[in-house]
Design a protein around this motif. Structure first.
Motif, PDB file in Angstrom:
ATOM      1  N   GLY A  96      25.129  -4.007   6.267  1.00 33.70           N
ATOM      2  CA  GLY A  96      25.852  -5.131   5.676  1.00 33.70           C
ATOM      3  C   GLY A  96      27.328  -4.789   5.633  1.00 33.70           C
ATOM      4  N   CYS A  97      27.972  -5.045   4.499  1.00 35.28           N
ATOM      5  CA  CYS A  97      29.390  -4.706   4.345  1.00 35.28           C
ATOM      6  C   CYS A  97      29.597  -3.330   3.738  1.00 35.28           C
ATOM      7  N   GLY A  98      28.533  -2.689   3.281  1.00 35.94           N
ATOM      8  CA  GLY A  98      28.664  -1.393   2.645  1.00 35.94           C
ATOM      9  C   GLY A  98      29.015  -1.541   1.181  1.00 35.94           C
ATOM     10  N   THR A  99      28.174  -1.009   0.305  1.00 33.79           N
ATOM     11  CA  THR A  99      28.386  -1.137  -1.138  1.00 33.79           C
ATOM     12  C   THR A  99      28.015   0.170  -1.806  1.00 33.79           C
ATOM     13  N   VAL A 100      28.779   0.539  -2.844  1.00 36.91           N
ATOM     14  CA  VAL A 100      28.563   1.791  -3.568  1.00 36.91           C
ATOM     15  C   VAL A 100      28.357   1.481  -5.038  1.00 36.91           C
ATOM     16  N   TRP A 101      27.375   2.156  -5.641  1.00 35.03           N
ATOM     17  CA  TRP A 101      27.113   2.068  -7.082  1.00 35.03           C
ATOM     18  C   TRP A 101      27.122   3.472  -7.672  1.00 35.03           C
ATOM     19  N   LEU A 102      27.719   3.640  -8.839  1.00 34.78           N
ATOM     20  CA  LEU A 102      27.626   4.879  -9.605  1.00 34.78           C
ATOM     21  C   LEU A 102      27.032   4.555 -10.961  1.00 34.78           C
ATOM     22  N   ALA A 103      25.989   5.271 -11.335  1.00 35.94           N
ATOM     23  CA  ALA A 103      25.293   4.994 -12.598  1.00 35.94           C
ATOM     24  C   ALA A 103      26.222   5.256 -13.776  1.00 35.94           C
ATOM     25  N   PRO A 104      26.273   4.328 -14.733  1.00 34.46           N
ATOM     26  CA  PRO A 104      27.127   4.551 -15.918  1.00 34.46           C
ATOM     27  C   PRO A 104      26.799   5.847 -16.644  1.00 34.46           C
ATOM     28  N   ALA A 105      25.525   6.282 -16.583  1.00 38.78           N
ATOM     29  CA  ALA A 105      25.119   7.494 -17.293  1.00 38.78           C
ATOM     30  C   ALA A 105      25.387   8.767 -16.506  1.00 38.78           C
ATOM     31  N   ALA A 106      25.838   8.649 -15.254  1.00 41.03           N
ATOM     32  CA  ALA A 106      26.113   9.841 -14.454  1.00 41.03           C
ATOM     33  C   ALA A 106      27.304  10.598 -15.039  1.00 41.03           C
ATOM     34  N   PRO A 107      27.258  11.922 -15.097  1.00 35.75           N
ATOM     35  CA  PRO A 107      28.394  12.694 -15.618  1.00 35.75           C
ATOM     36  C   PRO A 107      29.678  12.351 -14.877  1.00 35.75           C
ATOM     37  N   PRO A 108      30.776  12.096 -15.603  1.00 36.20           N
ATOM     38  CA  PRO A 108      32.037  11.709 -14.949  1.00 36.20           C
ATOM     39  C   PRO A 108      32.499  12.706 -13.887  1.00 36.20           C
ATOM     40  N   GLU A 109      32.222  14.008 -14.094  1.00 36.58           N
ATOM     41  CA  GLU A 109      32.675  14.997 -13.113  1.00 36.58           C
ATOM     42  C   GLU A 109      31.941  14.889 -11.792  1.00 36.58           C
ATOM     43  N   LEU A 110      30.798  14.163 -11.777  1.00 39.68           N
ATOM     44  CA  LEU A 110      30.062  13.966 -10.538  1.00 39.68           C
ATOM     45  C   LEU A 110      30.499  12.712  -9.783  1.00 39.68           C
ATOM     46  N   HIS A 111      31.281  11.843 -10.418  1.00 41.40           N
ATOM     47  CA  HIS A 111      31.687  10.607  -9.757  1.00 41.40           C
ATOM     48  C   HIS A 111      32.438  10.864  -8.445  1.00 41.40           C
ATOM     49  N   PRO A 112      33.470  11.741  -8.432  1.00 42.67           N
ATOM     50  CA  PRO A 112      34.168  11.961  -7.152  1.00 42.67           C
ATOM     51  C   PRO A 112      33.280  12.522  -6.048  1.00 42.67           C
ATOM     52  N   PRO A 113      32.460  13.582  -6.278  1.00 44.25           N
ATOM     53  CA  PRO A 113      31.622  14.056  -5.174  1.00 44.25           C
ATOM     54  C   PRO A 113      30.561  13.053  -4.746  1.00 44.25           C
ATOM     55  N   LEU A 114      30.022  12.267  -5.682  1.00 43.98           N
ATOM     56  CA  LEU A 114      29.050  11.235  -5.306  1.00 43.98           C
ATOM     57  C   LEU A 114      29.725  10.157  -4.453  1.00 43.98           C
ATOM     58  N   ALA A 115      30.929   9.766  -4.847  1.00 46.02           N
ATOM     59  CA  ALA A 115      31.658   8.752  -4.072  1.00 46.02           C
ATOM     60  C   ALA A 115      32.044   9.299  -2.696  1.00 46.02           C
ATOM     61  N   ALA A 116      32.435  10.573  -2.616  1.00 47.15           N
ATOM     62  CA  ALA A 116      32.757  11.177  -1.323  1.00 47.15           C
ATOM     63  C   ALA A 116      31.522  11.251  -0.435  1.00 47.15           C
ATOM     64  N   THR A 117      30.368  11.520  -1.044  1.00 52.08           N
ATOM     65  CA  THR A 117      29.112  11.525  -0.291  1.00 52.08           C
ATOM     66  C   THR A 117      28.804  10.134   0.244  1.00 52.08           C
TER      67      THR A 117
END
Length: 256
Positions: free
Chosen positions: A223-244
């Motif tokens: 599709g157009c590509g979409t990313v979700w990050l769980a609100p409960a995910a540790p904030p320090e994991l947001h950048p590596p998850l988004a980079a992944t």
């Protein structure tokens, strides 16, 4: 698209052409992501930085794609028949390998310097296998996510194809202590809102899970590509998850 020995992604792309245009495919997401922001990939081309993409508070720049290098060899093999049969049979054996590199800069909002992401996409094909019975296909995608002055993260995604089916397994690791499991999704809603789920020949997306099985985020690569990050995910994991998620969106075979 990826080489023709991997028909799965080709079939998925054809399904997109006839079934859905550039829209969120709505792959079935875990309930914990239903209230998470859905960041759709925005594309820009041109300028000194070349292709530029963005989702949420994350930017992708300086995308560099290498040529796909391929090599193959063939031989005529004399294979023994099963233990219940006498004699042997001559078969034509082929083996093909290919490799392509990719790199890009990834910058979370507020980061003083961008991350460097370097990926290698490798494929291997053997026909027939060592028993002369079937074709074996394998694809391995590895990405190093280098945050400045920090220990790098490593994404490894492996896909095996055989007559017994297809197996996709992935992990995101940092040293020996941090492990995030990358689990593929194969379904999507053919008509947005109708929730008629179809099964794709290639992953429509991936879910990120911690070692306890809790959902940390997800990415939809078609599709157009979409990313979700769980609100409960540790904030320090947001950048590596988004980079992944960015590395999976830009994986060879998907045309962004």
């Amino acid at each position: 698209m990826k080489n023709s020995q991997f028909p799965g992604r080709v079939a998925a792309a054809v399904a997109l052409v006839f079934g859905v245009a550039c829209t969120t495919l709505r792959a079935p997401l875990p309930a914990s992501l239903e209230n998470a922001p859905a960041w759709q990939l925005k594309k820009h081309r041109g300028g000194e930085g070349g292709q530029q993409l963005r989702f949420g508070n994350f930017a992708i720049t300086d995308v560099r794609r290498g040529w796909r290098h391929s090599r193959s060899r063939g031989a005529r093999l004399n294979l023994r028949l099963s233990s219940n049969e006498a004699g042997s049979v001559w078969v034509d054996y082929t083996e093909a390998r290919s490799r392509q590199k990719l790199s890009f800069a990834f910058r979370p909002a507020g980061s003083p310097a961008p991350w460097l992401v370097q990926s290698v996409d490798s494929t291997w094909q053997q026909d027939p296998d060592e028993h002369g019975t079937y074709q074996t296909l394998r694809a391995v995608y590895r990405s190093t996510l280098q945050e400045p002055t920090q220990l790098p993260w490593l994404l490894q995604l492996r896909t095996d194809f055989s007559p017994q089916g297809r197996r996709v397994a992935g992990q995101l690791t940092r040293g020996a202590d941090t492990v995030v499991h990358v689990q593929p999704l194969f379904e999507y809603a053919a008509v947005p809102g109708a929730w008629v789920q179809l099964r794709s020949a290639t992953p429509t997306g991936y879910v990120f899970l911690n070692s306890a099985g809790h959902v940390l985020g997800a990415v939809e690569v078609l599709g157009c590509g979409t990313v979700w990050l769980a609100p409960a995910a540790p904030p320090e994991l947001h950048p590596p998850l988004a980079a992944t998620a960015a590395a999976l969106l830009l994986m060879p075979g998907y045309d962004w």
